[in-house]
Design a protein around this motif. Structure first.
Motif, PDB file in Angstrom:
ATOM      1  N   ALA A   1       0.877  -1.168   0.000  1.00 19.24           N
ATOM      2  CA  ALA A   1       0.000   0.000   0.000  1.00 19.24           C
ATOM      3  C   ALA A   1       0.910   1.212   0.000  1.00 19.24           C
ATOM      4  CB  ALA A   1      -0.914   0.004   1.216  1.00 19.24           C
ATOM      5  N   ALA A   2       0.646   2.123  -0.913  1.00 17.47           N
ATOM      6  CA  ALA A   2       1.497   3.308  -1.016  1.00 17.47           C
ATOM      7  C   ALA A   2       0.644   4.511  -1.376  1.00 17.47           C
ATOM      8  CB  ALA A   2       2.576   3.101  -2.077  1.00 17.47           C
ATOM      9  N   VAL A   3       1.144   5.668  -0.954  1.00 16.21           N
ATOM     10  CA  VAL A   3       0.535   6.942  -1.328  1.00 16.21           C
ATOM     11  C   VAL A   3       1.589   7.695  -2.142  1.00 16.21           C
ATOM     12  CG1 VAL A   3      -0.445   9.116  -0.490  1.00 16.21           C
ATOM     13  CG2 VAL A   3      -0.972   6.962   0.689  1.00 16.21           C
ATOM     14  N   TYR A   4       1.154   8.213  -3.292  1.00 15.03           N
ATOM     15  CA  TYR A   4       2.048   8.916  -4.218  1.00 15.03           C
ATOM     16  C   TYR A   4       1.569  10.348  -4.414  1.00 15.03           C
ATOM     17  CZ  TYR A   4       3.344   4.137  -5.452  1.00 15.03           C
ATOM     18  OH  TYR A   4       3.753   2.824  -5.410  1.00 15.03           O
ATOM     19  N   ARG A   5       2.509  11.246  -4.570  1.00 16.66           N
ATOM     20  CA  ARG A   5       2.215  12.628  -4.952  1.00 16.66           C
ATOM     21  C   ARG A   5       3.257  13.032  -5.982  1.00 16.66           C
ATOM     22  NH1 ARG A   5       2.750  15.306  -0.383  1.00 16.66           N
ATOM     23  NH2 ARG A   5       4.801  16.065  -0.944  1.00 16.66           N
ATOM     24  N   ASP A   6       2.803  13.583  -7.082  1.00 17.20           N
ATOM     25  CA  ASP A   6       3.697  14.008  -8.162  1.00 17.20           C
ATOM     26  C   ASP A   6       4.589  12.861  -8.643  1.00 17.20           C
ATOM     27  OD1 ASP A   6       2.653  16.625  -7.972  1.00 17.20           O
ATOM     28  OD2 ASP A   6       4.084  17.113  -6.373  1.00 17.20           O
TER      29      ASP A   6
ATOM     30  N   GLY B   1      -3.667  16.288  -3.507  1.00 20.13           N
ATOM     31  CA  GLY B   1      -3.263  15.875  -4.847  1.00 20.13           C
ATOM     32  C   GLY B   1      -2.586  14.519  -4.904  1.00 20.13           C
ATOM     33  N   ALA B   2      -2.828  13.673  -3.915  1.00 24.15           N
ATOM     34  CA  ALA B   2      -2.167  12.370  -3.850  1.00 24.15           C
ATOM     35  C   ALA B   2      -3.042  11.264  -4.440  1.00 24.15           C
ATOM     36  CB  ALA B   2      -1.812  12.035  -2.406  1.00 24.15           C
TER      37      ALA B   2
END
Length: 174
Positions: free
Chosen positions: A17-22, A44-45
């Motif tokens: 499980a991961a959260v990404y931004r840009d 914005g993630a």
């Protein structure tokens, strides 16, 4: 549970499980609840949650958080769905049949993959070993500009991996 109520999520099926931004990983939460919190905290993630044969409680938790349709959740609980793409509001639900060739056995191993794609999330539910989504995730993470394109780019990469997985199968069968 024995009384028919869903078990609490034990989260043993969470592969990553991961959260990404840009296009860059900004969090690797250890639980589904922590993933939900982190996604809400990051403007914005996008969250990408990978599951392997999840429990009903885990899927119900995801359904509540991301407003996933009841029929799609029912399908994701059980393998043996036909390949399809369905839209439920802002969420796409995709069922893929992936394959891999087992050289030693000279057999084809089929897997099933269910993918939920929303405005700020991708949830993959695997019922089988194929396709290798860790390789897809690694490739996407090594190309942040591609990952920054969002959930649809992740879906494209998953579809690409599933289709590419058939080339060795065809060669092995020949």
């Amino acid at each position: 549970a024995a009384d028919g109520t869903p078990r609490e999520p034990d989260e043993r099926s969470v592969v990553d499980a991961a959260v990404y931004r840009d296009g860059r990983r900004v969090g690797t939460p250890r639980t589904l609840a922590a993933t939900y919190r982190r996604l809400r905290e990051e403007t914005g993630a996008m969250a990408w949650i990978g599951l392997y044969r999840p429990s009903e409680a885990e899927l119900l938790s995801l359904a509540e958080e991301f407003d996933l349709h009841k029929l799609a959740i029912e399908d994701a609980l059980e393998a043996h769905q036909r390949p399809k793409l369905e839209r439920y509001g802002e969420t796409l639900f995709v069922v893929l049949r992936a394959a891999r060739y087992l050289d030693a056995l000279e057999e084809v191993d089929f897997g099933e993959l269910h993918v939920f794609v929303g405005p700020d999330f991708v949830i993959t539910v695997r019922h089988g070993a194929a396709p290798d989504l860790s390789a897809v995730r690694g490739r996407m993470e090594s190309t942040p500009e591609l990952l920054a394109l969002g959930p649809e780019a992740v879906l494209y990469a998953i579809l690409d991996a599933a289709v590419d997985g058939y080339a060795p199968v065809v060669a092995g069968v020949q």
